[in-house]
Design a protein around this motif. Structure first.
Motif, PDB file in Angstrom:
ATOM      1  N   UNK A   2       0.830  -1.200   0.000  1.00  0.00           N
ATOM      2  CA  UNK A   2       0.000   0.000   0.000  1.00  0.00           C
ATOM      3  C   UNK A   2       0.867   1.253   0.000  1.00  0.00           C
ATOM      4  N   UNK A   3       0.356   2.289  -0.612  1.00  0.00           N
ATOM      5  CA  UNK A   3       1.116   3.542  -0.680  1.00  0.00           C
ATOM      6  C   UNK A   3       1.330   4.131   0.710  1.00  0.00           C
ATOM      7  N   UNK A   4       0.456   3.819   1.618  1.00  0.00           N
ATOM      8  CA  UNK A   4       0.596   4.254   3.007  1.00  0.00           C
ATOM      9  C   UNK A   4       0.455   3.021   3.884  1.00  0.00           C
ATOM     10  N   UNK A   5       1.345   2.068   3.690  1.00  0.00           N
ATOM     11  CA  UNK A   5       1.169   0.754   4.272  1.00  0.00           C
ATOM     12  C   UNK A   5       1.835   0.556   5.615  1.00  0.00           C
ATOM     13  N   UNK A   6       1.717  -0.677   6.105  1.00  0.00           N
ATOM     14  CA  UNK A   6       2.316  -1.072   7.370  1.00  0.00           C
ATOM     15  C   UNK A   6       3.704  -1.669   7.137  1.00  0.00           C
ATOM     16  N   UNK A   7       4.526  -1.581   8.157  1.00  0.00           N
ATOM     17  CA  UNK A   7       5.813  -2.282   8.158  1.00  0.00           C
ATOM     18  C   UNK A   7       6.028  -2.823   9.569  1.00  0.00           C
ATOM     19  N   UNK A   8       6.576  -3.998   9.663  1.00  0.00           N
ATOM     20  CA  UNK A   8       6.723  -4.602  10.982  1.00  0.00           C
ATOM     21  C   UNK A   8       7.751  -5.723  10.944  1.00  0.00           C
ATOM     22  N   UNK A   9       8.158  -6.140  12.142  1.00  0.00           N
ATOM     23  CA  UNK A   9       9.102  -7.247  12.279  1.00  0.00           C
ATOM     24  C   UNK A   9       9.033  -7.761  13.706  1.00  0.00           C
ATOM     25  N   UNK A  10       9.371  -9.028  13.878  1.00  0.00           N
ATOM     26  CA  UNK A  10       9.474  -9.559  15.233  1.00  0.00           C
ATOM     27  C   UNK A  10      10.852  -9.202  15.773  1.00  0.00           C
ATOM     28  N   UNK A  11      10.908  -8.922  17.060  1.00  0.00           N
ATOM     29  CA  UNK A  11      12.160  -8.564  17.722  1.00  0.00           C
ATOM     30  C   UNK A  11      12.330  -9.424  18.965  1.00  0.00           C
ATOM     31  N   UNK A  12      13.518  -9.348  19.549  1.00  0.00           N
ATOM     32  CA  UNK A  12      13.851 -10.124  20.740  1.00  0.00           C
ATOM     33  C   UNK A  12      13.594 -11.611  20.517  1.00  0.00           C
ATOM     34  N   UNK A  13      14.146 -12.107  19.405  1.00  0.00           N
ATOM     35  CA  UNK A  13      14.036 -13.542  19.081  1.00  0.00           C
ATOM     36  C   UNK A  13      12.595 -14.026  19.044  1.00  0.00           C
ATOM     37  N   UNK A  14      11.722 -13.182  18.520  1.00  0.00           N
ATOM     38  CA  UNK A  14      10.338 -13.589  18.328  1.00  0.00           C
ATOM     39  C   UNK A  14       9.419 -13.320  19.497  1.00  0.00           C
ATOM     40  N   UNK A  15       9.903 -12.620  20.525  1.00  0.00           N
ATOM     41  CA  UNK A  15       9.072 -12.393  21.704  1.00  0.00           C
ATOM     42  C   UNK A  15       8.062 -11.272  21.513  1.00  0.00           C
ATOM     43  N   UNK A  16       8.391 -10.289  20.660  1.00  0.00           N
ATOM     44  CA  UNK A  16       7.533  -9.128  20.488  1.00  0.00           C
ATOM     45  C   UNK A  16       7.416  -8.780  19.004  1.00  0.00           C
ATOM     46  N   UNK A  17       6.444  -7.943  18.692  1.00  0.00           N
ATOM     47  CA  UNK A  17       6.308  -7.381  17.355  1.00  0.00           C
ATOM     48  C   UNK A  17       6.512  -5.877  17.439  1.00  0.00           C
ATOM     49  N   UNK A  18       7.338  -5.349  16.559  1.00  0.00           N
ATOM     50  CA  UNK A  18       7.487  -3.905  16.374  1.00  0.00           C
ATOM     51  C   UNK A  18       6.735  -3.562  15.098  1.00  0.00           C
ATOM     52  N   UNK A  19       5.684  -2.753  15.232  1.00  0.00           N
ATOM     53  CA  UNK A  19       4.753  -2.498  14.121  1.00  0.00           C
ATOM     54  C   UNK A  19       4.673  -0.992  13.860  1.00  0.00           C
ATOM     55  N   UNK A  20       4.895  -0.594  12.627  1.00  0.00           N
ATOM     56  CA  UNK A  20       4.864   0.826  12.286  1.00  0.00           C
ATOM     57  C   UNK A  20       3.943   1.113  11.116  1.00  0.00           C
ATOM     58  N   UNK A  21       3.626   2.380  10.962  1.00  0.00           N
ATOM     59  CA  UNK A  21       2.775   2.818   9.865  1.00  0.00           C
ATOM     60  C   UNK A  21       2.102   4.133  10.205  1.00  0.00           C
ATOM     61  N   UNK A  22       1.182   4.526   9.382  1.00  0.00           N
ATOM     62  CA  UNK A  22       0.436   5.766   9.566  1.00  0.00           C
ATOM     63  C   UNK A  22       1.359   6.971   9.459  1.00  0.00           C
ATOM     64  N   UNK A  23       0.876   8.041   8.876  1.00  0.00           N
ATOM     65  CA  UNK A  23       1.587   9.302   8.888  1.00  0.00           C
ATOM     66  C   UNK A  23       0.589  10.428   9.113  1.00  0.00           C
ATOM     67  N   UNK A  24       1.047  11.474   9.763  1.00  0.00           N
ATOM     68  CA  UNK A  24       0.248  12.678   9.926  1.00  0.00           C
ATOM     69  C   UNK A  24       1.152  13.873   9.688  1.00  0.00           C
ATOM     70  N   UNK A  25       0.552  14.991   9.363  1.00  0.00           N
ATOM     71  CA  UNK A  25       1.342  16.192   9.113  1.00  0.00           C
ATOM     72  C   UNK A  25       1.533  17.025  10.370  1.00  0.00           C
ATOM     73  N   UNK A  26       1.010  16.565  11.463  1.00  0.00           N
ATOM     74  CA  UNK A  26       1.340  17.165  12.761  1.00  0.00           C
ATOM     75  C   UNK A  26       1.292  16.050  13.791  1.00  0.00           C
ATOM     76  N   UNK A  27       2.132  16.176  14.788  1.00  0.00           N
ATOM     77  CA  UNK A  27       2.253  15.102  15.775  1.00  0.00           C
ATOM     78  C   UNK A  27       0.923  14.879  16.487  1.00  0.00           C
ATOM     79  N   UNK A  28       0.505  13.643  16.523  1.00  0.00           N
ATOM     80  CA  UNK A  28      -0.694  13.266  17.257  1.00  0.00           C
ATOM     81  C   UNK A  28      -0.271  12.438  18.468  1.00  0.00           C
TER      82      UNK A  28
END
Length: 426
Positions: free
Chosen positions: A280-306
């Motif tokens: 997606x043009x404004x899609x999600x990105x993510x990966x497991x961290x700490x040997x699979x214990x957690x998920x780090x998930x990113x995405x969304x953008x805004x033009x001012x901090x929310x």
């Protein structure tokens, strides 16, 4: 102000602080901004024996460079066709090769400096959220033909055996790309720069600068730096110090969340250590961290901090909408950071006037591109190459101010709507 409360701050290998600038200092090159572009420039100059000073308003990697998704893969936020229209086909191919070189540069730096705490993990998958495998095959064929760059194609069954979601169809996997802990990488680069004689000052925001004479001056609350050259690498935290630079970018906020520890539950959804980004043009990105214990998930953008907490709810809805089996997985932490975007959606790299360099607008391009930008500026300063001129078509054009921010937000909402419709009619 110290680092924002992020996963990277919590897992930072070395939290040593550096002093603020005090008194008068002379050097050959002063760099304003202690993110990836600035530190890469500083490292390359220090390796060549150049006297270099870095002035950071907060702490090393305080901005987007130290709190992003950690992806290191070739390419740019805008497409190859758009780049070719601005530069011509030959230059566009050279620019893409630079992004590949950036991946190798970061990997080699991790190896050469022994940055084990960067925790590099090979493999990034780009997945489709609609059925369209032929387009992926054509793209992979083009990269193989034009650059000798090999990507692995996964059909829907292969994708869903790794990513257990009905949202996903085909994918391309880049085995040479990788993901890592960006803040630990940055701090190791800073330490090596200092070992080679470079000086780095934290809590040293530049309040005034004189860039028009043969000697450049950067003034902070505690002191001044006199230099032959000055390099601005301030990214999304660029202020009004240099009007031409300030007018040429849009500060765009992006958001990341970290889940609680739940390795068994996470394995029910994600059966790969590859980092994931959707199409997606404004899609999600993510990966497991700490040997699979957690998920780090990113995405969304805004033009001012929310509010990161409010945006974390949206990110969590994206995660559970993609993986319903994770509906019980709680969010432990969320944060945001400002990226810099130019109107043309390409990095801004060059010499704006004699002895005054800029290296910014890396929002959405990945760590590799930011690093190669710093390397190109250092090459230009050292007279080793003029490859930075490849980015001349993407200059410091006015970003539109408040109207530009409004347009960017409307464009983002439009892209979201287009993504939503495409997935439902595919």
């Amino acid at each position: 102000m110290t680092y924002p409360d992020t996963y990277y701050r919590r897992t930072m290998a070395n939290g040593a602080e550096r002093p603020a600038l005090s008194g008068a200092v002379d050097c050959d090159t002063v760099i304003v901004g202690g993110g990836l572009a600035g530190l890469t420039t500083a490292l390359q100059l220090a390796r060549a024996g150049v006297s270099v000073v870095v002035l950071e308003a907060e702490r090393i990697g305080f901005g987007a460079s130290g709190r992003n998704g950690g992806f290191v893969s070739p390419g740019f936020a805008t497409g190859g066709d758009a780049i070719a229209r601005a530069t011509g086909k030959d230059a566009a191919q050279k620019i893409h090769r630079l992004s590949i070189e950036g991946v190798n540069f970061v990997r080699d730096t991790i190896r050469d400096l022994g940055i084990a705490d960067a925790k590099p993990q090979p493999g990034i998958m780009s997945v489709l959220r609609y059925d369209g495998g032929d387009s992926l095959k054509q793209y992979a064929d083009q990269l193989r033909r034009d650059y000798g760059y090999e990507l692995e194609y996964f059909g829907t069954d292969a994708v869903r055996s790794r990513l257990k979601s009905k949202r996903y169809f085909q994918a391309l996997r880049d085995p040479k790309a990788f993901h890592m802990h960006p803040l630990n990488y940055l701090r190791a680069v800073a330490a090596e720069t200092e070992r080679l004689g470079g000086r780095i000052y934290e809590k040293s925001a530049v309040t005034r600068c004189d860039i028009d004479g043969a000697e450049k001056w950067a003034t902070t609350a505690g002191g001044t730096v006199k230099a032959r050259r000055i390099v601005f690498t301030t990214g999304g935290y660029t202020g009004s110090l240099v009007g031409k630079l300030n007018r040429s970018y849009l500060p765009i906020a992006t958001y990341v969340m970290l889940t609680e520890e739940a390795p068994e539950l996470i394995r029910e959804a994600i059966a790969t250590r590859d980092a994931i980004g959707d199409n997606r043009r404004a899609g999600d990105y993510y990966r497991v961290v700490e040997d699979g214990k957690r998920i780090l998930w990113g995405g969304r953008i805004t033009t001012r901090a929310a509010s990161p907490a409010a945006l974390a709810q949206e990110l969590r809805r994206e995660m559970t909408g993609t993986y319903p089996q994770l509906k019980e997985l709680k969010t432990e932490l969320a944060w945001s950071g400002l990226m810099s975007y130019a109107r043309h959606l390409m990095p801004q790299i060059g010499e704006m006037q004699p002895g005054v360099w800029h290296c910014t607008a890396f929002g959405g391009h990945g760590l590799n591109t930011t690093a190669i930008g710093g390397k190109l500026v250092a090459e230009g300063i050292l007279g080793q190459s003029d490859r930075y001129k490849l980015f001349k078509p993407f200059g410091l054009v006015w970003a539109g101010g408040i109207a530009g921010l409004a347009t960017a937000q409307l464009t983002y909402w439009k892209l979201q709507a287009q993504d939503w419709w495409r997935e439902r009619v595919a």
